[in-house]
Every structure is written in C-alpha cells, then in structure tokens.
Design an enzyme around this catalytic site. Structure first.
Site, PDB file in Angstrom:
ATOM      1  N   ILE A 117      -5.608   7.474  -7.053  1.00  0.00           N
ATOM      2  CA  ILE A 117      -6.003   8.869  -7.264  1.00  0.00           C
ATOM      3  C   ILE A 117      -6.222   9.200  -8.736  1.00  0.00           C
ATOM      4  CG2 ILE A 117      -4.851   9.641  -5.156  1.00  0.00           C
ATOM      5  CD1 ILE A 117      -2.601  10.746  -6.960  1.00  0.00           C
ATOM      6  N   CYS A 179      -2.787   2.385   2.603  1.00  0.00           N
ATOM      7  CA  CYS A 179      -2.826   2.276   1.139  1.00  0.00           C
ATOM      8  C   CYS A 179      -1.373   2.279   0.683  1.00  0.00           C
ATOM      9  CB  CYS A 179      -3.661   3.385   0.514  1.00  0.00           C
ATOM     10  SG  CYS A 179      -3.277   5.049   1.112  1.00  0.00           S
ATOM     11  N   SER A 180      -0.956   3.261  -0.090  1.00  0.00           N
ATOM     12  CA  SER A 180       0.453   3.351  -0.473  1.00  0.00           C
ATOM     13  C   SER A 180       1.213   4.224   0.521  1.00  0.00           C
ATOM     14  CB  SER A 180       0.583   3.914  -1.892  1.00  0.00           C
ATOM     15  OG  SER A 180      -0.001   3.014  -2.831  1.00  0.00           O
ATOM     16  N   ASP A 181       0.905   5.528   0.514  1.00  0.00           N
ATOM     17  CA  ASP A 181       1.610   6.440   1.417  1.00  0.00           C
ATOM     18  C   ASP A 181       0.801   6.804   2.654  1.00  0.00           C
ATOM     19  OD1 ASP A 181       3.931   6.547  -0.125  1.00  0.00           O
ATOM     20  OD2 ASP A 181       3.055   8.043  -1.462  1.00  0.00           O
ATOM     21  N   GLY A 182      -0.438   6.351   2.733  1.00  0.00           N
ATOM     22  CA  GLY A 182      -1.202   6.496   3.963  1.00  0.00           C
ATOM     23  C   GLY A 182      -1.852   7.829   4.192  1.00  0.00           C
ATOM     24  N   TRP A 183      -2.107   8.599   3.095  1.00  0.00           N
ATOM     25  CA  TRP A 183      -2.748   9.905   3.335  1.00  0.00           C
ATOM     26  C   TRP A 183      -3.967  10.155   2.457  1.00  0.00           C
ATOM     27  CZ3 TRP A 183       2.714  11.999   2.283  1.00  0.00           C
ATOM     28  CH2 TRP A 183       3.068  11.835   0.944  1.00  0.00           C
ATOM     29  N   ARG A 185      -6.573   7.226   0.553  1.00  0.00           N
ATOM     30  CA  ARG A 185      -7.600   6.214   0.866  1.00  0.00           C
ATOM     31  C   ARG A 185      -7.578   5.822   2.339  1.00  0.00           C
ATOM     32  NH1 ARG A 185      -5.656   2.671  -4.240  1.00  0.00           N
ATOM     33  NH2 ARG A 185      -3.743   3.787  -3.668  1.00  0.00           N
TER      34      ARG A 185
END
Length: 452
Positions: A117, A179-183, A185
């Site tokens: 981001i 991705c990292s937290d899923g919200w 990408r």
C-alpha cells in the site's frame, strides 16, 4: 453473515485455522467454476515466522480445498500477491510469512510481485499531481506518467488475475489468494478474477453484488484507506491511506476499454464509485468492517450508494454492451502490456482545469462516443417504426387490390393515380369510385360552391 467453507471441516478445526492466520481470516470460498468445479478462495497469510511454525489443521483445510475438483488432480494453487522479499520480511517483523512446500504438500505457491500500500500511495500522489495542469509540465507529461509507475502497477494486478483465471481455475485447479492481511491486494485479485470468468459480474447488478461481497463484507478498510478521519489525514504519512479500491476500479476500466461489448456498465459508473468511496456521502463505503457498520447502525441512518445509482441507472449503462456476446465469451483475458494500457481519463482528469475535450457538457472522448451510440439507437428505433408503417401501408394496398379484383375490376395500379381511376369510371360506370369519400380539393370546393 456467513463464510463458505467445506462441510468436512469442523468448527474446532476452523478455530485452530483462524489462530494460525493473521487477523483470524480463514480461507473462504468466494466463487466456484460451474464446469471444472474449481473453487476460488481468499484468506490472510499464515503465522509461520522464522521458526517455520505449522498448523496441521490449516494443512488439512488446504488439502480439502485441493480436492474440490477432480480435474485439478488434488493440487491447490496458492497465489501470494506480494513480492517474495516482502513476504520473507513478514517472517521477521510479524512472525508471519507464507505456506511452506514442506508442509503443504498438495499446494503450489506463486508470488505475483504486486507492491504494498505504501508504494501505491506514492505512485498515486505522482499521478494526481500530473493530472492537475497547475502542478505539472505538459511537455513532460508522458515521461512523468512513466515515472509514476501507475500503469506498471495496474499491469501487474491484471496479469495476476489473468493467471489465476486462465492458468488455474479454467484448467480445474482450485485457488487460494492472499497477501498479508487479506483485505487489499487479495480483494483486487479475487474481484478481477471473477470479472474475467463470470459474465454476471460484468453486468450492472452483478458488479454491485461483487463490491458488496468482496469489499464491503470482507472488511476492506474504506475509512483508513480513504483517509476519511482527521486522525489519518493529519498524520505525517496520512496513516495507512492508499487508493486500493480506486486502483481496482482503474483495472476494471482497462478491461472495459479492451472488451467494451462484455460490460453492461460504463466508465462513468466506475468514476462515481471511485469518488464516493471517500466522499462520506453514502453509508455503503463508511467505516472499515461490518461490525462497525452494525454498531453505528449505518444502514438505517444513511443512504446506500446503490439507491443513488439506481435512480440514474440509464446514465451508467454501456451502449456497446452485447449480452449474448458476453455470455457466449464467458472468459475474457486482459492485455497486460503496459503500452496497451491507458490513463483513466474519466477519473484522473475530472477536476483538471483545462478543457481537454472540446465538446460542451462532455467529459471525454468515451462519453462523446456513448452519446453518439445513444443517438444511433434512437435513429434506429425511428427507422424501425417507419418501416413497420410502410409494411402496414403495403399490406393495405395489397388488400385493396385483392378486393377490387374480387369485384371484377382490372387495372394496372391503384397507388394514388386518381386520373386512372377517373378513366376507369368512364369506361365502366358500374364500378364505384374508391376516392368518393376523400376530402374535396380547394378547386373542387370553389366549383360547386360547397365548403368543408
């Protein structure tokens, strides 16, 4: 609210899986291919860390997902949206990371190299500055556009969604995206994949459902990412502001430009969504998750974005859309060559002070083309009406001819040649005058002294 998971997975297993995924975001089924049976899933990253922690429950869960399709031979394709180095750094900074081939033996892992981001935020700042005449040098427009890397990021996202759709799901392999937290990408990739695969999500109503499902319900942080609060706006780096949702809409606009006959909605609809995603005008895009919206009773206190757009639905429809064509060609593939991608003028130039398209009341060449298509449809509709009237008139003439033949009258043509009918009456006075009930001409009125 509900998440779709395999029935073979018990609640106790789901609890363990949630503990092994950041933010407790377990793998959830969001779409299933009607022919291959392959399923599209989304989640957050695993909490593996440097010590390579593992969860047998999580491994079993992903093994179950791999078996959804017989065509895929029991293999699950995992698409990690991040660059490999970024994913590795998560092991150090957060004790997280990605799935190890050593433990997830039924899975294949692919990194898509989409920036985070913070990179997107800096790119967005450059592209916004470029699109305001007072802040940019028009002579260096294309070089500055290139240096912003905005279109390069768009290309990577489209390329990733294209790979998921054409190389995995259509071939029968179930997919997990995170991705990292899923919200961020993750939502971009799952949404675009469904748009590429399913004609329903390329319709006006289907696209609304997609946004509600993949963005609103799955907890995209509209407030934080859109800097809708004074806290995020006043911080030195604008907190965690990043135009992830706008970037997704830009990707859709690229697909719309490449496949105009496959989308029921137009670019104007996307521009409205992009603007109001951070305008605070509609409750649809307020707060960061469903819990907050329910806590503040947003749906009962605010107007929905869809209520507003439905009132002006006609303005958002694409005149190039061909429903049968879209359904016949269910899979559309993106052209990810950066040279084939275009700056989203309808969005980025909407506040530009220069009149870059010299037509009054028209924002862009695309809008002008849409207006022309609407006029063409109106003209075509008028032509159809006139053709119908002409057909009816010809049928009346044919019926009149048939009637006069039945009554014993024979002559070449009765299509308005009054002189021929007068001659016919002189030759055969027993025949009634078909024009006897017509209105008299002005000369005839003067002759006999009568009036209308």
């Amino acid at each position: 609210k509900a998440l779709v998971v395999p029935t073979a997975i018990s609640d106790s297993v789901l609890t363990k899986v949630a503990q092994f995924r950041t933010k407790g975001r377990i793998p959830s089924v969001v779409w299933k291919h009607s022919e291959t049976g392959a399923v599209l899933n989304r989640s957050s990253q695993v909490l593996a860390g440097l010590k390579q922690n593992r969860s047998t429950e999580d491994e079993m869960f992903l093994g179950t997902l791999a078996k959804f399709s017989d065509v895929g031979k029991g293999t699950l394709h995992i698409y990690d949206a991040r660059p490999y180095l970024n994913a590795m750094s998560q092991k150090v900074t957060r004790g997280a990371g990605f799935e190890s081939k050593e433990f997830y033996i039924t899975s294949e892992l692919v990194f898509l190299n989409i920036p985070n981001i913070h990179v997107i935020r800096e790119s967005y700042k450059k592209i916004r500055a470029l699109c305001f005449e007072s802040e940019s040098d028009s002579n260096k427009f294309y070089s500055q556009l290139d240096s912003s890397n905005w279109l390069d990021h768009i290309a990577l996202i489209l390329q990733g969604a294209g790979r998921i759709a054409s190389e995995s799901i259509t071939k029968g392999y179930s997919v997990l995206v995170h991705c990292s937290d899923g919200w961020d990408r993750t939502g971009q990739l799952t949404s675009l994949t469904q748009i590429l695969l399913d004609p329903y999500y390329r319709t006006y109503d289907g696209f609304k459902v997609l946004i509600e499902k993949e963005w609103v319900s799955f907890g995209y942080q509209f407030t934080i990412r859109g800097s809708q609060t004074t806290e995020t706006q006043s911080s030195s780096d604008h907190g965690h502001f990043s135009p992830i949702f706008v970037q997704f809409l830009d990707c859709v606009s690229q697909l719309l430009a490449q496949h105009p006959a496959s989308f029921e909605f137009n670019s104007h609809f996307l521009t409205e969504l992009a603007y109001h995603s951070h305008s605070d005008r509609y409750g649809t895009f307020l707060y960061n998750n469903e819990r907050e919206r329910e806590e503040y009773k947003i749906r009962s206190k605010t107007l929905s974005m869809w209520t507003a757009t439905d009132r002006k639905k006609r303005d958002y429809l694409n005149p190039f859309y061909e429903e049968n064509f879209s359904k016949t060609n269910a899979l559309i593939e993106p052209n990810c060559d950066v040279s084939k991608l275009k700056l989203w003028e309808d969005y980025f130039f909407q506040w530009n002070t220069c009149n870059f398209y010299p037509y009054p009341g028209i924002a862009s060449p695309y809008d002008h083309l849409c207006h022309l298509m609407e006029e063409q449809k109106m003209i075509s509709s008028s032509v159809a009406v006139y053709k119908s009237e002409l057909d009816r008139f010809q049928q009346m003439v044919a019926a009149m001819k048939q009637r006069m033949v039945t009554e014993g009258v024979e002559f070449a043509d009765i299509e308005g040649e009054f002189g021929k009918n007068e001659q016919l009456l002189l030759e055969d006075p027993t025949v009634s005058d078909p024009y006897q009930n017509r209105p008299k001409t002005e000369e005839e009125t003067k002759k006999d002294g009568s009036s209308y």
